[in-house]
Design a protein around this motif. Structure first.
Motif, short mmCIF file in Angstrom:
data_model
loop_
_atom_site.label_atom_id
_atom_site.label_comp_id
_atom_site.label_asym_id
_atom_site.label_seq_id
_atom_site.Cartn_x
_atom_site.Cartn_y
_atom_site.Cartn_z
N MET A 6 64.65 51.22 69.44
CA MET A 6 63.24 51.75 69.70
C MET A 6 62.29 50.95 68.99
O MET A 6 61.41 50.60 69.77
CB MET A 6 63.12 53.08 69.24
N LYS A 7 62.38 50.57 68.14
CA LYS A 7 61.52 49.75 67.30
C LYS A 7 61.27 48.21 67.89
O LYS A 7 60.32 47.68 67.93
CB LYS A 7 61.48 49.69 65.83
N GLU A 8 62.59 47.73 68.13
CA GLU A 8 62.70 46.52 68.65
C GLU A 8 62.01 46.53 69.94
O GLU A 8 61.34 45.49 70.33
CB GLU A 8 63.77 46.03 68.65
N MET A 9 62.17 47.55 70.64
CA MET A 9 61.70 47.44 72.11
C MET A 9 60.09 47.70 72.08
O MET A 9 59.22 46.93 72.77
CB MET A 9 62.30 48.51 72.91
N PHE A 10 59.71 48.34 71.12
CA PHE A 10 58.37 48.45 70.76
C PHE A 10 57.65 47.21 70.60
O PHE A 10 56.72 46.61 71.17
CB PHE A 10 58.09 49.67 69.94
N TYR A 36 50.53 46.89 75.51
CA TYR A 36 50.06 47.93 74.84
C TYR A 36 50.36 49.30 75.44
O TYR A 36 51.07 49.98 74.53
CB TYR A 36 48.59 47.80 74.33
N ILE A 37 49.93 49.44 76.52
CA ILE A 37 50.46 50.58 77.13
C ILE A 37 51.87 51.23 77.36
O ILE A 37 52.52 51.89 76.58
CB ILE A 37 49.61 50.91 78.48
N PRO A 38 52.52 50.13 77.86
CA PRO A 38 54.27 50.18 77.91
C PRO A 38 54.65 50.49 76.44
O PRO A 38 55.68 51.37 76.20
CB PRO A 38 54.60 48.84 78.51
N ALA A 39 54.13 49.73 75.43
CA ALA A 39 54.57 50.06 73.97
C ALA A 39 54.32 51.28 73.79
O ALA A 39 55.29 51.93 72.95
CB ALA A 39 54.06 48.98 73.04
N MET A 50 53.74 50.71 58.66
CA MET A 50 52.85 49.72 57.92
C MET A 50 53.77 48.60 57.31
O MET A 50 53.41 47.38 57.45
CB MET A 50 52.07 50.17 56.74
N ASN A 51 55.06 48.96 56.82
CA ASN A 51 55.91 47.95 56.20
C ASN A 51 56.61 47.01 57.45
O ASN A 51 56.45 45.99 57.26
CB ASN A 51 57.09 48.73 55.38
N LEU A 52 56.96 47.87 58.28
CA LEU A 52 57.65 47.16 59.73
C LEU A 52 56.37 46.00 60.24
O LEU A 52 56.82 44.92 60.56
CB LEU A 52 58.03 48.02 60.73
N PHE A 53 55.14 46.59 60.08
CA PHE A 53 54.09 45.53 61.12
C PHE A 53 54.02 44.25 59.73
O PHE A 53 53.73 43.35 60.30
CB PHE A 53 52.68 46.34 60.99
N LYS A 54 53.88 44.67 58.50
CA LYS A 54 53.73 43.65 57.67
C LYS A 54 54.99 42.67 57.64
O LYS A 54 54.89 41.23 57.68
CB LYS A 54 53.88 44.23 56.17
N GLU A 55 56.10 43.10 57.59
CA GLU A 55 57.48 42.39 57.86
C GLU A 55 57.61 41.63 59.10
O GLU A 55 58.31 40.45 59.05
CB GLU A 55 58.58 43.07 57.55
N PHE A 110 53.32 38.97 66.04
CA PHE A 110 51.99 39.32 66.71
C PHE A 110 50.81 38.51 66.53
O PHE A 110 50.65 37.85 65.55
CB PHE A 110 51.88 40.65 66.18
N GLN A 111 49.82 38.76 67.61
CA GLN A 111 48.55 38.13 67.33
C GLN A 111 47.84 38.76 66.27
O GLN A 111 48.17 39.85 66.07
CB GLN A 111 47.82 38.22 68.77
N LYS A 112 46.74 38.08 65.64
CA LYS A 112 46.11 38.84 64.64
C LYS A 112 45.57 40.11 64.92
O LYS A 112 45.52 41.06 64.14
CB LYS A 112 44.91 37.82 64.22
N ASP A 113 45.14 40.23 66.28
CA ASP A 113 44.28 41.57 66.37
C ASP A 113 45.26 42.77 67.09
O ASP A 113 44.83 43.61 67.59
CB ASP A 113 42.99 41.49 67.35
N THR A 114 46.56 42.46 67.10
CA THR A 114 47.36 43.10 67.94
C THR A 114 47.31 44.94 67.42
O THR A 114 47.19 45.67 68.10
CB THR A 114 48.86 42.98 67.66
N ILE A 115 47.12 45.14 66.01
CA ILE A 115 47.11 46.45 65.52
C ILE A 115 45.99 47.11 66.29
O ILE A 115 45.60 48.36 66.59
CB ILE A 115 47.27 46.62 63.96
#
Length: 71
Positions: A10-14, A23-26, A47-52, A57-62
Motif C-alpha cells: 500500500m505504501k509503495e503504491m502510494f 496526488y488525487i490517485p495517491a 513522517m519517518n517514511l517521508f524522511k526515509e 519526491f519533489q521538495k513541495d510534494t507534502i
C-alpha cells in the motif's frame, strides 16, 4: 477482490503515485484500502517514511499533497 493489500505494498503504491505527481490517485489509494493495523499509518510512521524516502519526491510534494487533501 475484498482482500486488503499488505501495508508495504500500500505504501509503495502510494509513493509511486506521488513520484508521478498524481496526488488525487495517491490519496484515493490510501483511503480506499484500509489497513488491518492502524499503527502502520500513524503520524509518526508517515513522517519517518517521508524522511526515509525524501529523495524520491519533489521538495513541495507534502505541501501539494496536503492541499489536495483539504479540497
Amino acid at each position: 477482490m475484498g482482500r486488503i493489500p499488505p501495508t508495504p505494498l500500500m505504501k509503495e503504491m502510494f509513493y509511486a503515485k506521488l513520484e508521478k505527481d498524481d496526488y488525487i490517485p495517491a490519496l484515493t489509494w490510501i483511503t480506499s484500502n484500509p489497513s488491518k493495523d492502524c499503527s502502520h499509518f500513524s503520524k509518526k510512521s508517515w513522517m519517518n517514511l517521508f524522511k526515509e524516502n525524501s529523495q524520491r519526491f519533489q521538495k513541495d510534494t507534502i505541501v501539494r499533497l496536503m492541499n489536495e487533501w483539504k479540497k
